[in-house]
Design an enzyme around this catalytic site. Structure first.
Site, PDB file in Angstrom:
ATOM      1  N   CYS A  16      -3.617  -9.441  -6.091  1.00 33.35           N
ATOM      2  CA  CYS A  16      -4.944  -9.542  -6.212  1.00 33.35           C
ATOM      3  C   CYS A  16      -5.419  -8.963  -7.306  1.00 33.35           C
ATOM      4  CB  CYS A  16      -5.396  -8.606  -4.870  1.00 33.35           C
ATOM      5  SG  CYS A  16      -7.241  -8.403  -4.734  1.00 33.35           S
ATOM      6  N   CYS A  35      -8.491  -6.594  -7.287  1.00 34.74           N
ATOM      7  CA  CYS A  35      -8.490  -5.312  -6.553  1.00 34.74           C
ATOM      8  C   CYS A  35      -7.801  -4.453  -7.559  1.00 34.74           C
ATOM      9  CB  CYS A  35      -7.206  -5.305  -5.250  1.00 34.74           C
ATOM     10  SG  CYS A  35      -7.512  -6.442  -4.294  1.00 34.74           S
ATOM     11  N   ASP A  36      -6.796  -4.953  -8.454  1.00 31.80           N
ATOM     12  CA  ASP A  36      -5.631  -4.002  -9.202  1.00 31.80           C
ATOM     13  C   ASP A  36      -6.109  -4.406 -10.514  1.00 31.80           C
ATOM     14  OD1 ASP A  36      -4.713  -3.069  -6.921  1.00 31.80           O
ATOM     15  OD2 ASP A  36      -3.147  -4.751  -6.807  1.00 31.80           O
TER      16      ASP A  36
END
Ligand code: NAP
Length: 308
Positions: free
Chosen positions: A135, A138-139
């Site tokens: 992701c 997200c990261d």
């Protein structure tokens, strides 16, 4: 085990397919419950920018999902959290058992989506969360100024690779062939971005590091040469696997595990419908998932009328 509840329609999955089915079923005044195991939204909730959902041209996926969820709730869809553990679909009244309770209804709409395919190489599990990610949204911010790798040649890999250029110092895009599968406009943007370096005809063989990921061993499939690429993060986008294992004995699925439906989303079992990425179809996008959800709910309404 919680108490047993009866509804008209049980929807499993809260992505665009499930939420749209919720909107349509609730507007048809069907007593509708939607079961979702985590946060609503599915994959699109972690998509940085959505520009091909007609009418929604530049926001993040989570914004689109928030609107859909609000609409479903407004019309009366009951949303519950729960992980489905077992289903009994063959009888007239279907039974869905979650870790939080049991639900019964004459109609079940399966909108369970899919999950990321893994590389299955040494180091992938070991460095999960310490360099390995599925992701970018997200990261990505963790990799400010650092080199990262993206694996895959589809829309997800190329779009998320582009998103990563906002943080990373360099993005290596490793693809097993010498041509991308991604939509042409997305390809053009990637080719024009000088932070992206393509490593063609190549596969990742191993991920290496100490506490954190430090390098990938990448093999050229044409000449067999293996090179080491220094990276701090790797983002794997090599397709998806449908979340259908729990129903594969109950409804007909294809060789890839995708649920087979007809054009009104009926599965092989009367009263059971499938919508979105979990079903066999040509184009897996939020917009087609939403269309599936609407059709499934409408077909379910007709089925319930015929049954009454
Ligand atoms: P995809 O289109 O199935 O592409 C998967 C990519 O991974 C392909 O390039 C494939 O290579 C490669 N691949 C598959 N297995 C591999 C393996 N074992 N090792 C190395 N490479 C492997 O998947 P996706 O990009 O995740 O997209 C899934 C669906 O969501 C698609 O329908 C896509 O259009 C849609 N999507 C749309 C958008 C958008 O419209 N904005 C954004 C993201 C995703 P080959 O090309 O050689 O097969």
């Amino acid at each position: 085990m919680g108490k047993i509840k009866t509804h008209d329609v049980i929807i499993i999955g809260g992505g665009p397919a499930g939420l749209t089915a919720g909107i349509y079923a609730s507007r048809a005044k069907l007593k509708t419950i939607l079961i979702e195991k985590g946060m609503a939204g599915g994959q699109i909730a972690v998509t940085e920018k959505v520009e091909n959902y007609a009418g929604f041209s530049a926001g993040a996926g989570r914004e689109l999902i928030a609107i859909m969820e609000g609409q479903a709730r407004e019309f009366g869809t009951e949303m519950v959290m729960g992980e489905v553990k077992a289903v009994r679909l063959s009888e007239d009244i279907k039974v869905v058992t979650t870790n939080r309770g049991e639900y019964r209804a004459p109609v079940v709409i399966l909108a369970t989506g899919s999950h990321s395919r893994k590389l299955n190489v040494p180091g992938e599990d070991e460095f999960m969360g310490r360099g390995v990610s599925f992701c970018a949204t997200c990261d990505g911010p963790f990799y400010e100024g650092l080199p990262v790798m993206v694996v895959g040649g589809g829309d997800a890999a190329v779009e998320e690779g582009l998103a990563l250029t906002r943080y990373a110092q360099k993005v290596y895009l490793v693809h097993r062939r010498d041509a991308l599968r991604a939509t042409k406009i997305v390809q053009e943007r990637a080719f024009a971005n000088d932070k992206i370096a393509f490593i063609w005809d190549s596969v990742v063989e191993e991920l290496v590091g100490d506490q954190q990921l430090e390098k990938a061993l990448v093999r050229n499939v044409k000449d067999g040469q293996v090179r080491e690429v220094d990276i701090s993060g790797i983002f794997i986008y090599i397709g998806f696997i449908p979340n259908t294992a729990f129903v594969a004995d109950e409804v007909e699925v294809d060789e890839g595990g995708y649920i087979i439906t007809n054009d009104v989303m009926e599965t092989s079992v009367p009263g059971v419908y499938a919508a979105g990425d979990c079903r066999r179809k040509l184009l897996r996008q939020a917009v087609t998932a939403a269309g599936d959800g609407a059709t499934a709910a409408f077909a379910a309404e007709k089925y319930l009328e015929g049954r009454a």
